[in-house]
Design an enzyme around this catalytic site. Structure first.
Site, PDB file in Angstrom:
ATOM      1  CE  LYS A  10      16.239  18.329  12.822  1.00  0.00           C
ATOM      2  NZ  LYS A  10      14.903  18.881  12.488  1.00  0.00           N
ATOM      3  NE  ARG A  11      18.339   8.761   7.911  1.00  0.00           N
ATOM      4  CZ  ARG A  11      18.061   7.654   7.184  1.00  0.00           C
ATOM      5  NH1 ARG A  11      17.079   6.852   7.573  1.00  0.00           N
ATOM      6  NH2 ARG A  11      18.710   7.352   6.099  1.00  0.00           N
TER       7      ARG A  11
ATOM      8  CB  THR B  40       7.374  14.606  14.315  1.00  0.00           C
ATOM      9  OG1 THR B  40       8.425  13.825  13.754  1.00  0.00           O
ATOM     10  CG2 THR B  40       6.155  14.581  13.430  1.00  0.00           C
TER      11      THR B  40
ATOM     12  CE  LYS C  61       8.669  12.633  18.154  1.00  0.00           C
ATOM     13  NZ  LYS C  61       9.455  11.832  17.159  1.00  0.00           N
TER      14      LYS C  61
ATOM     15  CE  LYS D 181      15.543  15.459   7.585  1.00  0.00           C
ATOM     16  NZ  LYS D 181      14.267  15.710   8.277  1.00  0.00           N
TER      17      LYS D 181
ATOM     18  CG  HIS E 240       4.607  11.743   4.925  1.00  0.00           C
ATOM     19  ND1 HIS E 240       4.290  11.978   6.236  1.00  0.00           N
ATOM     20  CD2 HIS E 240       3.782  10.753   4.519  1.00  0.00           C
ATOM     21  CE1 HIS E 240       3.334  11.143   6.609  1.00  0.00           C
ATOM     22  NE2 HIS E 240       3.010  10.398   5.597  1.00  0.00           N
TER      23      HIS E 240
END
Ligand SMILES: CCc1ccc([C@H](C)CC(=O)N[C@@H]2O[C@H](CO)[C@@H](O)[C@H](O)[C@H]2O)cc1
Length: 786
Positions: free
Chosen positions: A523-524, A631, A635, A529, A343
């Site tokens: 998100k984290r 993910t 969504k 990111k 992952h």
């Protein structure tokens, strides 16, 4: 339904309606719904056994489940009966649903994927067990003090949990430490300490309640209860030590989602889960099939990243030491049974345990690891630099790869990068082992449950078949030009935005205009990111508005959500910056009707279910090559948000499916990013070339958003290092955001693009993903209950 609820209130909760609390009613409703899950659950277990079906076992240190009641009501199709029953009882359904604590037994993407997979396995009638740890404390609660993250323990089990069944007859002894003896030529491990793993089962109901699989979570118990001698001697704490020590194993989830802790307790947790799972799998297999040679035909095990990778050595240990098989037979059977999903490519996330620690905590496994490594060295003819034991480190990625029959990445781009980078050498040696299985999410929770407004429109437009077969959403294509349909789509989105806007005002005092762009990044918190890129763009936009306040700006509300690992101070300084910038910009009389920033604390699954249906714009802006899949991006797309993003992870496939014209692309590709990163001085050069970014950094350094010194490290790193290329992608991102402004101003066109994103999101159902695993990796078939 009403009578059933009253029955449980009285007989299970022991409460009269006039004395009942919201908690009592929620438990009564939960038990009523649970009663309807047990039938398909027992039926599924019986059918799998009676039909000698192959079972799938999903081993994961994390299952980010969230709440269960709402999902069960949707999957059992209890609406509108439940709504009517609660109204008859004078209860507000949302109040009841919101009273349930999230089961936050995970950090982020990996944990939530495991939860979506469990729901799809049940919805596809695939016999399966999920194995995890029953943490007493899940992911910490986040609150802000002075704009800074503060963590407090999460405590979901401080009240009865109606969805679990304790299985005292499924308890296994788990050993640690000690030494290995040789008795008549066979290795015998004498553990120095041991605990009991006890099973707690939660049924996972599938769509329309035909099937339910088990999520079996292990709780740790002491082998010896209370040390009475010490207790009677008055040394009470010491007397309780065995209990405390044992329970430490399932006490708390490690909150890191990208950096391996290297802590002994984490290794012991990983072995605790894995050994309990494998002992349980073997007991069930032997009870049904007896012949060990059939193991790979009847059992498929999936390792959710390297965290349960000790499964290879443990399965070999059980087959050799308990069942007397020779090493090569044991290794062959184990390899044909095990599979591994990678992952992440982040080097700091790849688990490596010191040979010293592995040898101390798991002496027999260290021996077996060396046997596996040696056998692979001999049989594969590999180059010297490849191996499981490298120096004094045990590389769990290599162990998982070598002990797996299939290894998969989680998006097309990621899988190629796995072949070209982390496992390049092993890929050359085993060219057919790596396959791709692009992630997916369950449309039951993330569309039908989270977005009832859009669900009604979909059902009325294309029927309800999409819930089981998400490709049917393509039926919307025909309506994407239909004004009436688009108006209803717009109205459904706006209603979600109004609800969220009320929540933001009540919770944070932020005025979010429902007609502004709701631009969401949840998100984290992590540098790759690039939440920093997002907030720097906000500052540059704010500055531009000040420069030309009367220009035709499109109002925007930027919404952030996400936790930082407690030890990740750089991510924490980005949180601090975002909150400081929000405090300044939100109260600026010149810009406050054009730009607002909201950062609700404690982002979790339940908050995602409220935020995602209200989003217009989905921020998927990671440095290309760093986000394995994502993910959340999926969504947002199926809830009608448009994506602004890089060619990273599953963004690539989302853009391919929805059409490049319905996606706001920007930034360097993964290859370009690798080149740019290697270019000396790339950060400073890029900043010097970008007026907007330079001003944004300057405003921070001048202290326009509170005490500048708390950002010095961040500023310094951005100017002189910028490892995730925030500066190199800034102007492209800023330009793309201006394109978003212009597109949003054309409401009908925006709604049409939103409709096409929904229509073309069918591929991103976790049903499609699980069908891929069943076909390409597990070779498992669905079973029809008798
Ligand atoms: C050992 C500490 C640790 C804990 C968790 C992890 C996870 C692998 C991190 C994670 O959640 N990865 C995410 O997995 C998602 C599901 O496949 C992907 O969609 C995300 O891109 C990926 O970051 C790494 C290291």
């Amino acid at each position: 339904m009403r009578d059933q609820i009253l029955h449980h209130l009285t007989h299970t909760q022991g409460r009269g309606p006039e004395f009942a609390t919201v908690f009592d009613w929620r438990l009564a409703v939960s038990y009523t719904v649970r009663d309807l899950m047990v039938g398909p659950w027992v039926g599924a277990i019986r059918a799998a056994r009676d039909q000698g079906a192959k079972r799938v076992y999903y081993l994961s240190m994390e299952f980010l489940i969230g709440r269960i009641l709402g999902d069960a009501i949707v999957n059992l199709e209890l609406e509108p009966a439940m709504g009517r029953a609660l109204t008859l009882l004078g209860l507000d359904e949302q109040v009841i649903l919101d009273d349930e604590p999230d089961a936050a037994l995970g950090n982020g993407g990996l944990g939530r994927l495991a939860a979506c997979f469990m729901e799809s396995l049940s919805s596809l009638n695939c016999p399966a067990f999920g194995y995890g740890i029953r943490y007493e404390h899940g992911l910490f609660r986040q609150r802000f003090e002075g704009g800074q993250q503060v963590e407090t323990p999460e405590d979901w089990l401080n009240q009865p949990h109606p969805w679990e069944f304790v299985r005292i007859n499924y308890s296994y002894t788990i050993g640690f430490k000690g030494h290995v003896e040789t008795v008549d030529g066979r290795a015998v491990w004498q553990p120095g300490e041991s605990v009991i793993a006890r099973a707690h089962d939660t049924p996972v109901i599938g769509w329309q309640g035909h099937w339910a699989n088990s999520l079996r979570l292990w709780g740790a118990l002491p082998t010896t209860l209370l040390d009475l001698k010490r207790f009677n001697a008055g040394d009470h704490t010491a007397a309780a030590e065995p209990e405390a020590l044992a329970r430490t194993l399932s006490r708390v989830l490690y909150p890191d989602d990208t950096t391996e802790s290297g802590k002994e307790l984490r290794l012991k947790q990983e072995y605790f889960l894995t050994s309990a799972a494998l002992q349980d799998i073997m007991a069930r297999f032997l009870a049904e099939h007896g012949d060990l040679e059939m193991l790979p035909e009847k059992v498929a095990i999936q390792l959710n990243d390297t965290h349960p990778a000790i499964a290879g050595p443990e399965l070999i240990r059980l087959l050799m030491d308990d069942h007397g098989l020779p090493f090569d037979r044991a290794q062959d059977l184990a390899r044909r049974t095990l599979n591994y999903t990678n992952h992440t490519l982040l080097p700091e996330a790849l688990e490596r345990w010191s040979t010293w620690l592995m040898g101390r905590v798991l002496p027999r496994h260290m021996q077996i690891i060396q046997m596996i490594d040696e056998d692979h060295r001999v049989t594969s003819g590999r180059p010297a630099q490849v191996g499981i034991v490298q120096g004094d480190q045990v590389h769990m990625g290599e162990l998982a790869f070598i002990m797996a029959s299939r290894v998969n990445g989680v998006s097309a781009l990621h899988t190629e990068l796995v072949k070209d980078t982390v496992f390049a050498d092993l890929h050359k040696l085993h060219p057919d082992r790596i396959v791709n299985q692009t992630n997916g999410v369950t449309p039951r929770r993330w569309l039908r449950m989270a977005n009832p407004g859009l669900t009604t429109l979909l059902d009325e437009t294309i029927g309800t078949g999409w819930t089981k077969d998400l490709d049917q959403l393509s039926g919307l294509e025909a309506h994407a030009g239909d004004g009436a349909f688009l108006d209803r789509l717009h109205a459904a989105k706006r209603a979600n935005k109004v609800a969220l806007s009320d929540g933001l005002l009540a919770g944070l005092g932020v005025r979010a205009d429902p007609d502004a762009i709701f631009d969401v990044q949840v998100k984290r918190m992590h540098e790759y990111k690039r939440q920093l890129l997002n907030v720097l763009e906000a500052i540059a936009l704010w500055h531009r508005i000040h420069e030309s306040p009367n220009a035709n700006w499109t109002p925007r509300v930027k919404i952030f959500g996400g936790k930082a690992a407690p030890g990740y101070w750089l991510a924490k300084s980005v949180i601090h910056l975002i909150n400081d910038v929000a405090a300044t910009i939100n109260n600026d009389p010149v810009t406050r009707d054009l730009l607002q920033i909201a950062y609700p604390p404690n982002y979790n699954v339940s908050m995602a279910e409220d935020l995602i249906p209200a989003a217009d714009l989905s921020e998927q802006i990671s440095t290309a090559g760093k986000e394995a899949s994502g993910t959340g991006n999926m969504k947002f797309t199926m809830n009608g948000a448009l994506t602004i993003g890089t060619l990273d992870g599953a963004n690539v496939e989302i853009r391919e499916h929805v059409g490049p014209e319905n996606f706001f692309l920007f930034g360097l590709t993964a290859d370009e990013a690798a080149i740019e990163k290697a270019r000396p001085g790339h950060a400073r050069a890029a900043i010097e070339a970008s007026e907007d970014m330079k001003i944004a950094l300057q405003l921070i350094a001048e202290g326009r958003f509170g005490r500048a010194e708390s950002c010095y490290a961040l500023l310094d790193r951005t100017w002189n290092d910028d490892p995730f290329l925030v500066a190199s992608d800034f102007d492209a991102y800023f330009t793309a955001q201006r394109a978003v402004d212009r597109a949003y101003a054309d409401r009908a066109d925006w709604d049409r693009m939103a409709a096409l994103n929904i229509a073309r999101s069918g591929f991103f159902s976790s049903d499609r993903t699980i069908r891929g695993y069943m076909r390409d990796i597990w070779h498992a078939e669905p079973v029809t209950p008798a």
